[in-house]
Scaffold this motif. Structure first.
Motif, PDB file in Angstrom:
ATOM      1  N   LEU A 138     -18.352  62.472  43.798  1.00  6.23           N
ATOM      2  CA  LEU A 138     -19.342  63.404  44.317  1.00  6.23           C
ATOM      3  C   LEU A 138     -19.400  63.343  45.842  1.00  6.23           C
ATOM      4  O   LEU A 138     -19.593  64.375  46.501  1.00  6.23           O
ATOM      5  N   PHE A 139     -19.230  62.160  46.399  1.00  7.08           N
ATOM      6  CA  PHE A 139     -19.228  62.026  47.861  1.00  7.08           C
ATOM      7  C   PHE A 139     -18.135  62.895  48.472  1.00  7.08           C
ATOM      8  O   PHE A 139     -18.373  63.649  49.421  1.00  7.08           O
ATOM      9  N   LEU A 140     -16.920  62.796  47.933  1.00 11.20           N
ATOM     10  CA  LEU A 140     -15.806  63.583  48.469  1.00 11.20           C
ATOM     11  C   LEU A 140     -16.042  65.076  48.293  1.00 11.20           C
ATOM     12  O   LEU A 140     -15.752  65.875  49.186  1.00 11.20           O
ATOM     13  N   LEU A 141     -16.571  65.442  47.142  1.00  6.28           N
ATOM     14  CA  LEU A 141     -16.839  66.859  46.890  1.00  6.28           C
ATOM     15  C   LEU A 141     -17.877  67.399  47.866  1.00  6.28           C
ATOM     16  O   LEU A 141     -17.721  68.501  48.414  1.00  6.28           O
ATOM     17  N   GLY A 148     -15.444  72.171  55.953  1.00  7.84           N
ATOM     18  CA  GLY A 148     -15.128  73.592  55.992  1.00  7.84           C
ATOM     19  C   GLY A 148     -14.377  74.157  54.807  1.00  7.84           C
ATOM     20  O   GLY A 148     -13.925  75.301  54.862  1.00  7.84           O
ATOM     21  N   PHE A 149     -14.265  73.397  53.700  1.00  9.72           N
ATOM     22  CA  PHE A 149     -13.559  73.963  52.540  1.00  9.72           C
ATOM     23  C   PHE A 149     -14.283  73.636  51.223  1.00  9.72           C
ATOM     24  O   PHE A 149     -13.678  73.339  50.213  1.00  9.72           O
ATOM     25  N   GLN A 150     -15.593  73.718  51.266  1.00 10.35           N
ATOM     26  CA  GLN A 150     -16.391  73.494  50.062  1.00 10.35           C
ATOM     27  C   GLN A 150     -16.060  74.550  49.005  1.00 10.35           C
ATOM     28  O   GLN A 150     -15.972  75.738  49.319  1.00 10.35           O
ATOM     29  N   LYS A 187     -17.293  71.648  37.705  1.00  8.63           N
ATOM     30  CA  LYS A 187     -18.501  72.469  37.565  1.00  8.63           C
ATOM     31  C   LYS A 187     -19.749  71.596  37.451  1.00  8.63           C
ATOM     32  O   LYS A 187     -20.797  71.910  38.032  1.00  8.63           O
ATOM     33  N   LEU A 188     -19.637  70.483  36.731  1.00  6.48           N
ATOM     34  CA  LEU A 188     -20.778  69.576  36.586  1.00  6.48           C
ATOM     35  C   LEU A 188     -21.171  68.969  37.925  1.00  6.48           C
ATOM     36  O   LEU A 188     -22.351  68.922  38.292  1.00  6.48           O
ATOM     37  N   LEU A 189     -20.181  68.506  38.670  1.00  7.34           N
ATOM     38  CA  LEU A 189     -20.459  67.837  39.944  1.00  7.34           C
ATOM     39  C   LEU A 189     -20.970  68.808  40.997  1.00  7.34           C
ATOM     40  O   LEU A 189     -21.791  68.433  41.849  1.00  7.34           O
ATOM     41  N   PHE A 210      -9.308  63.183  38.094  1.00 13.09           N
ATOM     42  CA  PHE A 210     -10.125  64.068  38.930  1.00 13.09           C
ATOM     43  C   PHE A 210     -10.060  63.638  40.396  1.00 13.09           C
ATOM     44  O   PHE A 210     -10.032  64.480  41.297  1.00 13.09           O
ATOM     45  N   LEU A 211     -10.014  62.343  40.650  1.00 11.93           N
ATOM     46  CA  LEU A 211      -9.883  61.860  42.017  1.00 11.93           C
ATOM     47  C   LEU A 211      -8.564  62.329  42.624  1.00 11.93           C
ATOM     48  O   LEU A 211      -8.519  62.771  43.784  1.00 11.93           O
TER      49      LEU A 211
END
Length: 239
Positions: A138-141, A148-150, A187-189, A210-211
């Protein structure tokens, strides 16, 4: 110019025989590197190195000069003293990994108070949390927002996410399209804050996959991004 600056330690490097170069992300100036002269020479100096552990939160009094690549610290104290981040082996692995990521992606020598606040609060949350195996995901996301690329949060009902464009799509576009378990987790995160992580239940294989996806996403959007050397340690600890 002598000023006070809140800082987060990103990395440290031995320089010559007894010196250290410490790179910090600071509240007032973004990324700043400091030269600590002679800090490895005496017991008194060595005792000060405890301040410069990865992601330590400090208040420093600095001697800062414009157009100079290395600056100097005259006084230092903890802004926040971690209780578990450097003593818990699992949290230490996350800290090592995230410090390498942040050292890699943070380049700007200008302030970004929102980003500084995000990192500060997130690390304090990790320090106080007992269930944290998915924290780094979640931190990375969330970090992508400040870089600038969320991922966009529209059309989340679609069956694919395009890593190249950062948007959800109705059809498969080849190697950049994400579907299946990774899409569900994404989608959850995207819909939670750190206090919602306890509801995310995945195994170590899903976590690693996922990582790897997130790191590929970073690589696609940041030309200079390198896979952290500490990734293997992180995966082994959380296996």
């Amino acid at each position: 110019m002598r000023t006070k600056n809140n800082s987060i330690v990103l990395s440290k490097l031995k320089y010559r025989d007894y010196d250290l170069i410490v790179k910090c992300y600071t509240e007032q100036r973004g990324v700043v590197s400091y030269l600590l002269r002679g800090v490895l020479k005496s017991k008194k100096g060595l005792s000060k190195t405890v301040y410069y552990q990865a992601l330590s939160q400090l208040q420093i009094e600095e001697n800062y000069k414009l157009n100079q690549s290395l600056h100097f610290i005259s006084e230092v104290k903890f802004n926040y003293i971690y209780k578990t981040l450097h003593s818990n082996i699992y949290k230490s692995a996350i800290v090592l990994f995230l410090s390498e990521i942040l050292s890699n992606v943070l380049k700007e020598e200008e302030k970004n108070p929102d980003l500084f606040q995000f990192i500060t609060v997130a690390l304090q949350y990790l320090d106080n949390e007992d269930q944290f195996s998915n924290f780094h995901l979640l931190f990375l996301l969330k970090l992508t927002r400040y870089l600038g690329f969320q991922p966009e949060n529209q059309n989340t009902g679609y069956d694919y996410f395009n890593l190249e464009t950062g948007i959800f799509e109705a059809s498969n576009h080849g190697i950049y399209s994400v579907s299946g378990e990774n899409l569900t987790l994404l989608k959850l995160l995207l819909g939670i804050n750190f206090d919602g992580l306890q509801a995310i239940k995945i195994n170590s294989k899903q976590r690693q996959e996922f990582l790897n996806l997130l790191l590929y996403y970073f690589e696609l959007h940041l030309g200079s991004f390198k896979t952290p050397k500490s990734l293997q340690v992180l995966n082994e600890v959380f296996h």
